[in-house]
Design a protein around this motif. Sequence first.
Motif, PDB file in Angstrom:
ATOM      1  N   ALA A 120      26.005  14.086   7.108  1.00 33.36           N
ATOM      2  CA  ALA A 120      24.544  14.248   7.206  1.00 33.36           C
ATOM      3  C   ALA A 120      23.861  13.610   5.996  1.00 33.36           C
ATOM      4  CB  ALA A 120      24.180  15.728   7.306  1.00 33.36           C
ATOM      5  N   THR A 121      24.464  13.720   4.832  1.00 33.18           N
ATOM      6  CA  THR A 121      23.918  13.088   3.624  1.00 33.18           C
ATOM      7  C   THR A 121      23.908  11.571   3.768  1.00 33.18           C
ATOM      8  OG1 THR A 121      24.731  14.922   2.252  1.00 33.18           O
ATOM      9  CG2 THR A 121      24.152  12.877   1.120  1.00 33.18           C
ATOM     10  N   TYR A 122      24.997  11.005   4.303  1.00 39.79           N
ATOM     11  CA  TYR A 122      25.082   9.551   4.480  1.00 39.79           C
ATOM     12  C   TYR A 122      24.050   9.058   5.506  1.00 39.79           C
ATOM     13  CZ  TYR A 122      29.593  10.214   2.144  1.00 39.79           C
ATOM     14  OH  TYR A 122      30.587  10.563   1.257  1.00 39.79           O
ATOM     15  N   SER A 132      18.370  15.016  -3.652  1.00 38.76           N
ATOM     16  CA  SER A 132      17.359  15.126  -2.594  1.00 38.76           C
ATOM     17  C   SER A 132      17.971  14.880  -1.220  1.00 38.76           C
ATOM     18  CB  SER A 132      16.230  14.129  -2.851  1.00 38.76           C
ATOM     19  OG  SER A 132      15.559  14.410  -4.060  1.00 38.76           O
ATOM     20  N   LEU A 133      18.850  13.888  -1.138  1.00 37.84           N
ATOM     21  CA  LEU A 133      19.508  13.587   0.135  1.00 37.84           C
ATOM     22  C   LEU A 133      20.390  14.754   0.582  1.00 37.84           C
ATOM     23  CD1 LEU A 133      20.540   9.878  -0.558  1.00 37.84           C
ATOM     24  CD2 LEU A 133      18.774  10.648   1.029  1.00 37.84           C
ATOM     25  N   LYS A 134      21.064  15.363  -0.365  1.00 38.40           N
ATOM     26  CA  LYS A 134      21.929  16.501  -0.047  1.00 38.40           C
ATOM     27  C   LYS A 134      21.108  17.712   0.398  1.00 38.40           C
ATOM     28  CE  LYS A 134      25.736  15.170  -3.078  1.00 38.40           C
ATOM     29  NZ  LYS A 134      26.498  15.469  -4.305  1.00 38.40           N
ATOM     30  N   ASN A 135      19.972  17.910  -0.243  1.00 41.42           N
ATOM     31  CA  ASN A 135      19.104  19.021   0.158  1.00 41.42           C
ATOM     32  C   ASN A 135      18.565  18.818   1.573  1.00 41.42           C
ATOM     33  OD1 ASN A 135      19.338  20.559  -2.191  1.00 41.42           O
ATOM     34  ND2 ASN A 135      17.683  19.454  -3.223  1.00 41.42           N
ATOM     35  N   LEU A 154      31.767  -0.410   1.467  1.00 37.24           N
ATOM     36  CA  LEU A 154      30.389  -0.163   1.046  1.00 37.24           C
ATOM     37  C   LEU A 154      29.439  -1.206   1.631  1.00 37.24           C
ATOM     38  CD1 LEU A 154      30.942   0.745  -2.723  1.00 37.24           C
ATOM     39  CD2 LEU A 154      30.135   2.297  -0.937  1.00 37.24           C
ATOM     40  N   LEU A 155      29.877  -2.461   1.625  1.00 37.77           N
ATOM     41  CA  LEU A 155      29.047  -3.561   2.127  1.00 37.77           C
ATOM     42  C   LEU A 155      28.666  -3.358   3.583  1.00 37.77           C
ATOM     43  CD1 LEU A 155      27.936  -6.388   1.207  1.00 37.77           C
ATOM     44  CD2 LEU A 155      29.971  -7.359   2.307  1.00 37.77           C
ATOM     45  N   LEU A 156      29.600  -2.819   4.376  1.00 42.31           N
ATOM     46  CA  LEU A 156      29.359  -2.639   5.814  1.00 42.31           C
ATOM     47  C   LEU A 156      29.160  -1.166   6.185  1.00 42.31           C
ATOM     48  CD1 LEU A 156      31.973  -5.181   7.245  1.00 42.31           C
ATOM     49  CD2 LEU A 156      29.553  -5.551   6.780  1.00 42.31           C
ATOM     50  N   SER A 157      28.861  -0.344   5.202  1.00 41.10           N
ATOM     51  CA  SER A 157      28.779   1.097   5.427  1.00 41.10           C
ATOM     52  C   SER A 157      27.665   1.508   6.392  1.00 41.10           C
ATOM     53  CB  SER A 157      28.585   1.821   4.088  1.00 41.10           C
ATOM     54  OG  SER A 157      27.396   1.371   3.447  1.00 41.10           O
ATOM     55  N   GLN A 158      26.616   0.701   6.499  1.00 39.21           N
ATOM     56  CA  GLN A 158      25.470   1.078   7.332  1.00 39.21           C
ATOM     57  C   GLN A 158      25.527   0.483   8.736  1.00 39.21           C
ATOM     58  OE1 GLN A 158      23.407   3.320   5.550  1.00 39.21           O
ATOM     59  NE2 GLN A 158      25.205   2.953   4.264  1.00 39.21           N
ATOM     60  N   ILE A 159      26.608  -0.177   9.052  1.00 43.11           N
ATOM     61  CA  ILE A 159      26.631  -0.994  10.265  1.00 43.11           C
ATOM     62  C   ILE A 159      26.519  -0.179  11.550  1.00 43.11           C
ATOM     63  CG2 ILE A 159      29.163  -1.078  10.555  1.00 43.11           C
ATOM     64  CD1 ILE A 159      28.712  -4.131  11.115  1.00 43.11           C
ATOM     65  N   ARG A 187      24.704   3.095  -5.735  1.00 36.89           N
ATOM     66  CA  ARG A 187      24.082   4.392  -5.456  1.00 36.89           C
ATOM     67  C   ARG A 187      24.873   5.137  -4.389  1.00 36.89           C
ATOM     68  NH1 ARG A 187      19.131   6.620  -2.696  1.00 36.89           N
ATOM     69  NH2 ARG A 187      18.962   4.721  -1.458  1.00 36.89           N
ATOM     70  N   LEU A 188      25.282   4.431  -3.340  1.00 41.22           N
ATOM     71  CA  LEU A 188      26.081   5.069  -2.285  1.00 41.22           C
ATOM     72  C   LEU A 188      27.436   5.493  -2.826  1.00 41.22           C
ATOM     73  CD1 LEU A 188      26.591   5.945   0.615  1.00 41.22           C
ATOM     74  CD2 LEU A 188      27.243   3.579   1.147  1.00 41.22           C
ATOM     75  N   PHE A 189      28.046   4.652  -3.658  1.00 41.31           N
ATOM     76  CA  PHE A 189      29.349   4.995  -4.230  1.00 41.31           C
ATOM     77  C   PHE A 189      29.246   6.253  -5.092  1.00 41.31           C
ATOM     78  CE2 PHE A 189      32.691   4.402  -7.536  1.00 41.31           C
ATOM     79  CZ  PHE A 189      33.788   4.488  -6.700  1.00 41.31           C
ATOM     80  N   TYR A 190      28.159   6.363  -5.840  1.00 43.82           N
ATOM     81  CA  TYR A 190      27.952   7.553  -6.660  1.00 43.82           C
ATOM     82  C   TYR A 190      27.835   8.803  -5.780  1.00 43.82           C
ATOM     83  CZ  TYR A 190      25.556  11.114  -9.378  1.00 43.82           C
ATOM     84  OH  TYR A 190      25.216  12.310  -9.968  1.00 43.82           O
ATOM     85  N   ILE A 191      27.094   8.675  -4.679  1.00 43.22           N
ATOM     86  CA  ILE A 191      26.945   9.814  -3.761  1.00 43.22           C
ATOM     87  C   ILE A 191      28.311  10.215  -3.204  1.00 43.22           C
ATOM     88  CG2 ILE A 191      25.975  10.550  -1.545  1.00 43.22           C
ATOM     89  CD1 ILE A 191      23.561   8.725  -2.183  1.00 43.22           C
ATOM     90  N   GLN A 192      29.118   9.223  -2.857  1.00 46.51           N
ATOM     91  CA  GLN A 192      30.435   9.506  -2.290  1.00 46.51           C
ATOM     92  C   GLN A 192      31.333  10.235  -3.283  1.00 46.51           C
ATOM     93  OE1 GLN A 192      31.634   5.559  -1.104  1.00 46.51           O
ATOM     94  NE2 GLN A 192      30.775   5.759   0.956  1.00 46.51           N
TER      95      GLN A 192
END
Length: 256
Positions: A237-239, A9-12, A170-175, A205-210
Amino acid sequence: MNEFLSSASLKNLAKGQLLGKYGTVIGIFLLHLLCTFPLSAIISPLSEVYLTLYFPLLFLIDIFFGFFIAGEALVYLKLACGQRPSVSDLFYYFHGPYAQKGSKVVRTQIILSAVSVVCTMPYTYVGRVMLESVNISDLYANELPFSPALFLLYSILLVAGCAINVFVQLLLSQIYYLMLDFPEYTALQLIKTVAPKLIKGHKARLFYIQISFIPLMILCVFSFGIGFLWLYPYMQATYANFYLDLVKKKGTAAAF
């Protein structure tokens, strides 16, 4: 409670948001490469001064690169929010006031770069020693050209270093997204509390997307790298949509 969006869904969402904007984001990506690749090429693992200067230079260059990474966060956050990004967004953190913007990037990148360097140094040093101890004549004698114990140590340090580095990333991926949406937080607050709380329970979940992009990366390699002009914006864009999904579903009050 609303469920979080799946990887598909995120990729779409990302695909739809990129339609009609690929020219802009590819141009921004190429400009990013133009500004950073020459510096990356300055330091070489094959240099004679590798062990003494490589890591300090890598640390400083990574801090500088953080300004472009943070600028790209703005580019793709605007894209995910239905706005049209511009080239100037890439240089957002180069503009003043430094105390409110640039200093946060520097402090964040110091942490990320330091972790990366500390995790990389041990296995890089052991790998260098292992390569220097290679005996070419052993290859013709069907024997290992280096010490098995040294190779085992290298493998352990490599796996441990990569695992720790990936976890921190991953821990700081959204910073950098948080830095844009919540400028009232200091860099220390973002690093210690806000970013880890937001990603809590969603690192896997983020690691799986990556890693789900790996097959496309392989295809891009066979295209002599040209495919990355399409893939890199798609990934970013997905991230950005992953971040927005976290904020919307968790709620800022509950997350922070």
